[in-house]
Design an enzyme around this catalytic site. Structure first.
Site, mmCIF file in Angstrom:
data_model
loop_
_atom_site.group_PDB
_atom_site.id
_atom_site.type_symbol
_atom_site.label_atom_id
_atom_site.label_comp_id
_atom_site.label_asym_id
_atom_site.label_seq_id
_atom_site.Cartn_x
_atom_site.Cartn_y
_atom_site.Cartn_z
ATOM 1 C CG HIS A 37 -7.090 -4.466 0.772
ATOM 2 N ND1 HIS A 37 -5.857 -3.863 0.647
ATOM 3 C CD2 HIS A 37 -7.828 -3.649 1.551
ATOM 4 C CE1 HIS A 37 -5.854 -2.717 1.307
ATOM 5 N NE2 HIS A 37 -7.037 -2.578 1.873
ATOM 6 C CD GLU A 69 -7.023 0.531 0.651
ATOM 7 O OE1 GLU A 69 -8.160 0.437 0.189
ATOM 8 O OE2 GLU A 69 -6.753 0.288 1.836
ATOM 9 C CG ASN A 70 -4.107 3.398 2.341
ATOM 10 O OD1 ASN A 70 -3.691 2.240 2.391
ATOM 11 N ND2 ASN A 70 -5.285 3.745 2.825
ATOM 12 C CG HIS A 77 -6.337 -3.807 5.263
ATOM 13 N ND1 HIS A 77 -6.929 -2.583 5.005
ATOM 14 C CD2 HIS A 77 -6.814 -4.207 6.474
ATOM 15 C CE1 HIS A 77 -7.741 -2.275 6.013
ATOM 16 N NE2 HIS A 77 -7.679 -3.229 6.908
ATOM 17 C CG ASP A 97 -1.714 -1.237 1.428
ATOM 18 O OD1 ASP A 97 -1.114 -2.322 1.414
ATOM 19 O OD2 ASP A 97 -2.928 -1.127 1.620
ATOM 20 C CG HIS A 147 -9.077 3.423 2.869
ATOM 21 N ND1 HIS A 147 -9.853 4.239 3.668
ATOM 22 C CD2 HIS A 147 -8.346 2.653 3.715
ATOM 23 C CE1 HIS A 147 -9.600 3.983 4.944
ATOM 24 N NE2 HIS A 147 -8.695 3.018 4.997
#
Length: 276
Positions: free
Chosen positions: A153, A39-40, A178, A8, A68
């Protein structure tokens, strides 16, 4: 075939680490394919179209996500026109985007990537096993595709490990994302699938899972809500795994951790010298 899969990306620090190190690693080691969880990437919460394009420009071939994915609302729109950005495959029917894709690697090989989200301590989504099974029926390694990657995830380590065993021998790599903390259990399973419970993150590790540590520390002590958490801005570590697959079967020959820059002890694949 050489696969590089990164955890991530958290905030600007993580994006800077990717932009700084990934192009050099791809060139130096002649990496054939890169997958990365993004996703972050936007301030720790979600991903924007500009940031997604920046990760692709840095060398990513596919970007996976997780819970997210919709934190930046524009993702609901641009994901439809960006086939290399995935959202979990077990979101409800009609959700924008796609949960799996096949991409041609730098060496001309066909690489299938699926993104799935766990259900333990997370959202009650559709059955992840059934949907991954259905996707793999159409994308068998060694025949329909040359390599396959499954990004799980999920919160629970046990759930991610179950996925590894369920799909051992059917994909090149099962990797967990995750939790943002790299695990030390990377190995090739008996059926030939490379596995790691969690890739870790591309972000600043002088933090709490990539976020500035003061606010989560205060919340734990005082037990009341406060300011919105933001991503840490210190030196970031590029974190993930390198996998080499057998060209005939698509299964893994070996897997090794990758950690470059930042606060963590460095690790590079021992057998990956520059290709002539």
């Amino acid at each position: 075939m050489r696969l590089l899969v990164l955890g991530d990306v958290v905030g600007r620090a993580g994006r800077t680490a990717v932009a700084t190190h990934l192009p050099r690693l791809v060139e130096r080691w002649s990496v054939d394919f890169v997958a990365i969880n993004g996703e972050n990437a936007a301030g720790g919460f979600g991903i924007t179209e500009e940031i997604a394009q920046g990760l692709l420009d840095a060398g990513a071939d596919v970007i996976t996500t997780g819970n997210h994915v919709w934190d930046q609302r524009e993702a609901l729109v641009f994901i439809a026109r960006q086939p290399r950005l995935l959202r979990p495959i077990n979101f409800p029917p009609g959700t924008p985007g796609r949960g799996a894709t096949m991409v041609t690697a730098r060496n001309g090989a066909r690489v299938f990537v699926a993104n799935v989200m766990g259900r333990v301590f997370m959202e009650a989504l559709d059955d992840p096993v059934r949907l991954v099974e259905a996707a793999l029926e159409q994308h068998a390694i060694g025949s329909e595709v040359d390599a396959a990657i499954l990004d799980v995830h999920a919160e629970a380590t046990s759930e991610k490990q179950v996925f590894g065993h369920l799909f051992d021998g059917r994909v090149s790599l099962v990797c967990g994302t995750h939790t943002h903390c790299p695990t030390a259990d990377h190995r090739v399973l008996p059926g030939g699938t490379a596995f790691i419970t969690d890739l870790g993150m591309c972000g600043a590790y002088d933090s709490v899972i990539g976020m500035e540590k003061e606010e989560p520390m205060r919340r734990m002590v005082e037990r009341v809500p406060g300011q919105r958490m933001g991503p840490a801005t210190g030196p970031a570590t590029l974190c993930g795994v390198a996998v080499e697959t057998d060209d005939a079967t698509g299964l893994a020959r070996w897997i090794a951790p990758l950690r470059v820059g930042g606060d963590l002890e460095g690790a590079v694949p021992p057998g990956w010298q520059e290709r002539s």
